[in-house]
Design an enzyme around this catalytic site. Structure first.
Site, PDB file in Angstrom:
ATOM      1  N   VAL A 269      27.025 -21.206 -13.109  1.00 59.74           N
ATOM      2  CA  VAL A 269      26.012 -21.966 -12.619  1.00 59.74           C
ATOM      3  C   VAL A 269      24.592 -21.721 -13.233  1.00 59.74           C
ATOM      4  O   VAL A 269      24.290 -20.611 -13.350  1.00 59.74           O
ATOM      5  CB  VAL A 269      26.084 -21.713 -11.165  1.00 59.74           C
ATOM      6  CG1 VAL A 269      24.972 -22.468 -10.258  1.00 59.74           C
ATOM      7  CG2 VAL A 269      27.439 -21.977 -10.444  1.00 59.74           C
ATOM      8  N   GLY A 270      23.789 -22.695 -13.217  1.00 59.99           N
ATOM      9  CA  GLY A 270      22.452 -22.455 -13.416  1.00 59.99           C
ATOM     10  C   GLY A 270      21.882 -23.362 -14.548  1.00 59.99           C
ATOM     11  O   GLY A 270      22.713 -24.443 -14.803  1.00 59.99           O
ATOM     12  N   ASN A 271      20.581 -23.260 -14.660  1.00 64.32           N
ATOM     13  CA  ASN A 271      20.057 -24.496 -15.646  1.00 64.32           C
ATOM     14  C   ASN A 271      20.448 -24.336 -17.146  1.00 64.32           C
ATOM     15  O   ASN A 271      20.536 -25.267 -17.655  1.00 64.32           O
ATOM     16  CB  ASN A 271      18.453 -24.192 -15.530  1.00 64.32           C
ATOM     17  CG  ASN A 271      17.922 -24.371 -14.215  1.00 64.32           C
ATOM     18  OD1 ASN A 271      18.373 -25.483 -13.617  1.00 64.32           O
ATOM     19  ND2 ASN A 271      16.954 -23.878 -13.762  1.00 64.32           N
ATOM     20  N   GLU A 293      35.005 -22.523 -12.415  1.00 66.33           N
ATOM     21  CA  GLU A 293      34.747 -22.158 -10.881  1.00 66.33           C
ATOM     22  C   GLU A 293      34.334 -23.394 -10.000  1.00 66.33           C
ATOM     23  O   GLU A 293      34.646 -23.529  -9.164  1.00 66.33           O
ATOM     24  CB  GLU A 293      34.296 -20.980 -10.931  1.00 66.33           C
ATOM     25  CG  GLU A 293      34.660 -19.717 -11.496  1.00 66.33           C
ATOM     26  CD  GLU A 293      33.773 -18.515 -11.817  1.00 66.33           C
ATOM     27  OE1 GLU A 293      33.889 -17.357 -10.879  1.00 66.33           O
ATOM     28  OE2 GLU A 293      32.803 -18.745 -12.618  1.00 66.33           O
ATOM     29  N   ASN A 383      23.012 -10.396  -8.061  1.00 67.98           N
ATOM     30  CA  ASN A 383      23.924 -11.425  -7.334  1.00 67.98           C
ATOM     31  C   ASN A 383      25.629 -10.731  -7.304  1.00 67.98           C
ATOM     32  O   ASN A 383      25.932 -10.615  -6.369  1.00 67.98           O
ATOM     33  CB  ASN A 383      24.313 -12.736  -7.909  1.00 67.98           C
ATOM     34  CG  ASN A 383      22.575 -13.332  -7.585  1.00 67.98           C
ATOM     35  OD1 ASN A 383      21.898 -12.954  -6.584  1.00 67.98           O
ATOM     36  ND2 ASN A 383      22.283 -14.296  -8.693  1.00 67.98           N
ATOM     37  N   GLY A 387      32.709 -14.391 -11.211  1.00 64.64           N
ATOM     38  CA  GLY A 387      33.994 -14.682 -12.093  1.00 64.64           C
ATOM     39  C   GLY A 387      33.966 -14.556 -13.538  1.00 64.64           C
ATOM     40  O   GLY A 387      34.815 -14.932 -14.423  1.00 64.64           O
ATOM     41  N   LYS A 407      10.496 -12.392 -17.172  1.00 64.08           N
ATOM     42  CA  LYS A 407       9.203 -11.944 -16.583  1.00 64.08           C
ATOM     43  C   LYS A 407       7.711 -12.289 -17.627  1.00 64.08           C
ATOM     44  O   LYS A 407       7.076 -11.590 -18.031  1.00 64.08           O
ATOM     45  CB  LYS A 407       9.122 -10.653 -16.233  1.00 64.08           C
ATOM     46  CG  LYS A 407      10.080 -10.140 -15.351  1.00 64.08           C
ATOM     47  CD  LYS A 407       9.655 -10.660 -13.895  1.00 64.08           C
ATOM     48  CE  LYS A 407      10.581 -10.156 -12.837  1.00 64.08           C
ATOM     49  NZ  LYS A 407      10.334 -10.683 -11.415  1.00 64.08           N
TER      50      LYS A 407
END
Length: 511
Positions: A269-271, A293, A383, A387, A407
């Site tokens: 998941v993510g950008n 997933e 987090n 998976g 950062k």
């Protein structure tokens, strides 16, 4: 709600969330539905948090062990963490309040491969499951349960729990009915048999969950949306990573190592993942499949456009806009999306059998290809492993992706030695950053280091990392995987002390 609760026996057990929460008591182990902000209970956790607050106010202890599919949402993880109601949390989380308490030592957290939790529960390693709280979309006339927007570990919770609370959420679309595939194999080792799945589109089970009526203690009606935030537009780094990866896949096709329609794709998941899906949408690739997933916005668009023929997953992870797109095309998607329990979607044997291309994010990697995907500066949980390990060790291609810096350029994603290892060098095929792609297959440790230095490291950190490697080659105790142990974690120490991994000269240039 009459069209959602069509069985009179279940309808007779309707209660408020406050009444249902009375069945959960201090010290219990509770299995709750939910996977990446989808399909989690929306009402009972909040009512339970109020009970916990009242108990603590009266000087009475009240904490529970919470097992889920993966991350949930503020209404569950955040609500219970905020009132100090969690003793143990398993197996993955992303809530800021919960993460803060984990890293402050206020509760125990067990980071487990998502594909393994259900079987560990079935083996009895966690003791008994006292209560299951599971969201569903509907209860049919015959008592079968229509799963909601995630399956996760729900079958295991329903099977193993002493008591069950069902949340029937009418916000979940009717179109979900028939989209699931729940496989049943109750055998324990050494009597387990192979899961009969040879293609991502194979249906091998039932569209419905089951639970005995006499085990259900409460049915709670809800009408509340899943909590998934809008995805940001892909930034330059994500687009660069996607472009490097697409070029690599084209090369692999030309070499005859993967077919023209690729292999089943697993995507985190993510950008970055959404940027890659957008790149696929604009590419020449057709006839794609996914064994993964989660289905997020980018993959949904591939399915709608026809670029992707089908996707097998355990959960949706759609933004509000993505949910609207799903509803627009729900009938057509019903035959092209299969939602399974995560013990199947993440099963190592199936990942190996299907030859998945596994695409996962990372926090950092080191010179030799070891990957840290969970811990900030070695000690703070982000987090969880999710998976990624289920797929990485068993995939045809195991790819880890991240921008080369974090950062605002003060942290390098590529370091001399990772501060925590989730995926060893043996399980990492490819590392991609915005700077480029390093193919680590069939390379020795020193060859991997040179590939990473050449292709993946940001220019602000490359001279320092090259200097470390050169001095390690000359001065390391062993020459197979050269390290200067007194310096190996010095970059992390520098960041903790100064707020930057950059050395003095590089910091001055950065400023």
């Amino acid at each position: 709600m009459s069209h959602r609760i069509r069985h009179p026996g279940f309808a007779a057990k309707r209660q408020s969330a406050e009444q249902a929460a009375q069945f959960i008591r201090h010290g219990m182990t509770v299995g709750m539905s939910g996977f990446t902000g989808a399909g989690y209970p929306k009402a009972v956790p909040g009512a339970l948090a109020q009970r916990i607050t009242a108990s603590h106010g009266a000087g009475e202890p009240f904490r529970i062990k919470v097992l889920t599919g993966a991350s949930t949402a503020p209404e569950l993880d955040g609500a219970l963490a905020r009132v100090d109601g969690i003793e143990l949390r398993v197996p993955f989380q992303s809530d800021p309040e919960l993460r803060s308490r984990i890293n402050a030592g206020g509760l125990d957290y067990m980071d487990i491969h998502l594909g393994q939790l259900a079987e560990k529960v079935r083996y009895g390693f966690f003791g008994k499951i006292d209560v299951a709280v599971v969201e569903i979309a509907a209860i049919r006339e015959d008592g079968l349960l229509v799963p909601s927007s995630s399956v996760g570990n729900n079958k295991t919770w329903l099977d193993m729990a002493d008591a069950v609370i069902l949340e029937v959420n009418r916000w979940q679309p009717d179109a979900l009915d028939g989209m699931h595939d729940i496989y049943t194999d109750g055998a324990l080792p050494p009597h387990r048999t192979p899961i009969p799945l040879a293609h991502p589109g194979d249906r091998i089970g039932s569209p419905y969950l089951e639970v005995p009526l006499d085990k259900v203690v409460a049915v709670v009606e809800t009408d509340a949306p899943d909590r998934n935030s809008p995805f940001k537009a892909p930034d330059a780094a994500s687009q660069a990573i996607a472009a490097h990866l697409l070029d690599f896949l084209r090369f692999e096709v030309r070499q005859g190592r993967i077919p023209a329609n690729l292999l089943p794709i697993q995507s985190g998941v993510g950008n970055i993942a959404n940027a890659f899906m957008q790149g696929l949408a604009e590419s020449e690739f057709e006839g794609l499949t996914a064994f993964t997933e989660v289905i997020q916005d980018g993959m949904l668009e591939l399915l709608i456009s026809g670029k992707m023929e089908l996707a097998s997953a355990t959960s949706f992870s759609l933004s509000p806009a993505g949910i609207e797109r799903f509803l627009e095309h729900a009938e057509a998607l019903r035959q092209r999306i299969i939602l399974r329990q995560q013990g199947v979607s993440n099963h190592p044997e199936l990942v190996r059998r299907l030859g998945c291309i596994a695409l996962n994010g990372m926090l950092e990697a080191d010179l030799y290809g070891n990957v840290n995907s969970t811990h900030q500066m070695g000690t703070g949980m982000m987090n969880g492993i999710g998976g990624s390990g289920d797929f990485a060790r068993n995939a045809y291609l195991s790819v880890f992706m991240a921008p080369s810096t974090a950062k605002n350029g003060l942290i390098s994603t590529l370091v001399p030695m990772v501060s925590h290892v989730d995926h060893t060098e043996h399980d990492v095929s490819v590392i991609v950053t915005d700077q480029g792609l390093a193919d680590l297959r069939m390379l020795s440790p020193k060859q991997r280091a040179r590939a990473i230095l050449e292709h993946c490291v940001h220019p602000s950190f490359r001279p320092a990392l090259e200097d470390y490697f050169a001095r390690a080659l000359a001065g390391s105790h062993g020459k197979h995987t050269p390290h200067l142990l007194p310096e190996a974690l010095a970059w992390h120490e520098r960041y903790l002390v100064t707020g930057s991994m950059l050395g003095p000269a590089a910091q001055e240039a950065h400023d």
